[in-house]
Design a protein around this motif. Structure first.
Motif, PDB file in Angstrom:
ATOM      1  N   ALA A   1      21.332  19.010  16.223  1.00  0.00           N
ATOM      2  CA  ALA A   1      20.673  18.484  17.421  1.00  0.00           C
ATOM      3  C   ALA A   1      20.091  17.109  17.180  1.00  0.00           C
ATOM      4  O   ALA A   1      19.740  16.741  16.056  1.00  0.00           O
ATOM      5  N   ASP A   2      19.997  16.343  18.255  1.00  0.00           N
ATOM      6  CA  ASP A   2      19.249  15.086  18.298  1.00  0.00           C
ATOM      7  C   ASP A   2      19.720  14.045  17.292  1.00  0.00           C
ATOM      8  O   ASP A   2      18.916  13.416  16.600  1.00  0.00           O
TER       9      ASP A   2
ATOM     10  N   HIS B   1      20.589  10.555  16.441  1.00  0.00           N
ATOM     11  CA  HIS B   1      20.217   9.264  17.029  1.00  0.00           C
ATOM     12  C   HIS B   1      21.403   8.304  16.915  1.00  0.00           C
ATOM     13  O   HIS B   1      21.816   7.955  15.822  1.00  0.00           O
TER      14      HIS B   1
ATOM     15  N   ASP C   1      15.211   5.866  22.519  1.00  0.00           N
ATOM     16  CA  ASP C   1      16.207   6.361  21.587  1.00  0.00           C
ATOM     17  C   ASP C   1      17.267   7.148  22.343  1.00  0.00           C
ATOM     18  O   ASP C   1      16.955   7.948  23.217  1.00  0.00           O
TER      19      ASP C   1
ATOM     20  N   LYS D   1      20.243   9.935  22.019  1.00  0.00           N
ATOM     21  CA  LYS D   1      20.579  11.035  21.115  1.00  0.00           C
ATOM     22  C   LYS D   1      21.676  11.907  21.702  1.00  0.00           C
ATOM     23  O   LYS D   1      21.802  12.018  22.919  1.00  0.00           O
TER      24      LYS D   1
ATOM     25  N   ASP E   1      23.858  15.846  20.794  1.00  0.00           N
ATOM     26  CA  ASP E   1      23.981  17.045  19.975  1.00  0.00           C
ATOM     27  C   ASP E   1      25.423  17.124  19.484  1.00  0.00           C
ATOM     28  O   ASP E   1      26.369  16.898  20.250  1.00  0.00           O
TER      29      ASP E   1
ATOM     30  N   ASN F   1      20.339  16.830  31.235  1.00  0.00           N
ATOM     31  CA  ASN F   1      20.190  16.401  29.848  1.00  0.00           C
ATOM     32  C   ASN F   1      21.299  16.999  29.002  1.00  0.00           C
ATOM     33  O   ASN F   1      22.104  17.797  29.496  1.00  0.00           O
ATOM     34  N   LYS F   2      21.327  16.640  27.745  1.00  0.00           N
ATOM     35  CA  LYS F   2      22.428  17.039  26.877  1.00  0.00           C
ATOM     36  C   LYS F   2      22.521  18.552  26.679  1.00  0.00           C
ATOM     37  O   LYS F   2      23.596  19.061  26.369  1.00  0.00           O
TER      38      LYS F   2
END
Length: 201
Positions: free
Chosen positions: A46-47, A49, A62, A64, A66, A93-94
């Motif tokens: 996850a996340d 960058h 930032d 990001k 997954d 969102n993702k």
């Protein structure tokens, strides 16, 4: 025929024709990688960058995504599917791409569920003229997605991905973003990872 129905007629004819079409499965004995489910699960990081870009106030945010890969996979050069969520460039969102990303990964793809800037300040769907803020938001999403493409190319060996086989898909605003990335590789934006090409397949 009145004007609204006249406009709708070609769409209805096309839909009727497409309803009778089927796409055959790629040939091969099951289980066949990329067609069938061949992995028991997907491993998520996850996340990740992948870039930085300004929000509507000009402050850097930032970017990001997954990252999903087939659990236990030993192949070192795998095709990538970048999934872009919908939401009218103002919502979502993702995490909305979890099911798609997992499904692709279990078939042997590496999958990215993309987070991107949501810069629309009003509705970007429906009928009528498209407000300028929607064009601005769509272009920002395009540039963010292209930064993700370049990130994948830049780190291809470490991530175990094939830099020559990167595809993008999505729903609603995500589909628009995917089309823009495919259509405008010569407009890479400045969301991160300059250098590698931004084109997709």
């Amino acid at each position: 025929m009145d004007r609204p129905l006249r406009k709708l007629a070609p769409i209805l004819v096309a839909a009727a024709l497409l309803a009778g079409c089927t796409v055959p499965k790629p040939p091969g004995d099951a289980p066949l990688r990329y067609r069938d489910v061949v992995f028991g699960g997907a491993t998520k990081t996850a996340d990740v960058h992948y870039g930085t870009a300004p929000n509507l106030q000009g402050d850097p945010v930032d970017l990001k995504f997954d990252f999903y890969q087939p659990t236990g996979d030993t192949v070192k050069r795998r095709p990538v599917v970048i999934w872009v969520h919908g939401g009218g460039f103002s919502a979502g969102n993702k995490s909305n791409g979890t099911d798609w990303a997992t499904s692709f990964a279990r078939r042997g793809f590496v999958t990215v569920s993309l987070g991107y800037r949501l810069l629309a300040t009003g509705p970007c769907g429906g009928s009528g003229p498209v407000p300028q803020q929607c064009y601005t938001a769509a272009q920002a999403a395009q540039h963010d997605a292209q930064a993700a493409v370049r990130f994948l190319r830049k780190h291809a060996a470490f991530l175990g991905v094939d830099p020559d086989r990167i595809a993008m898909a999505g729903e609603s605003a995500g589909a628009v973003t995917s089309l823009l990335v495919g259509w405008r590789p010569d407009d890479p934006g400045t969301s991160g990872n300059p250098g590698p090409p931004s084109d997709i397949r």
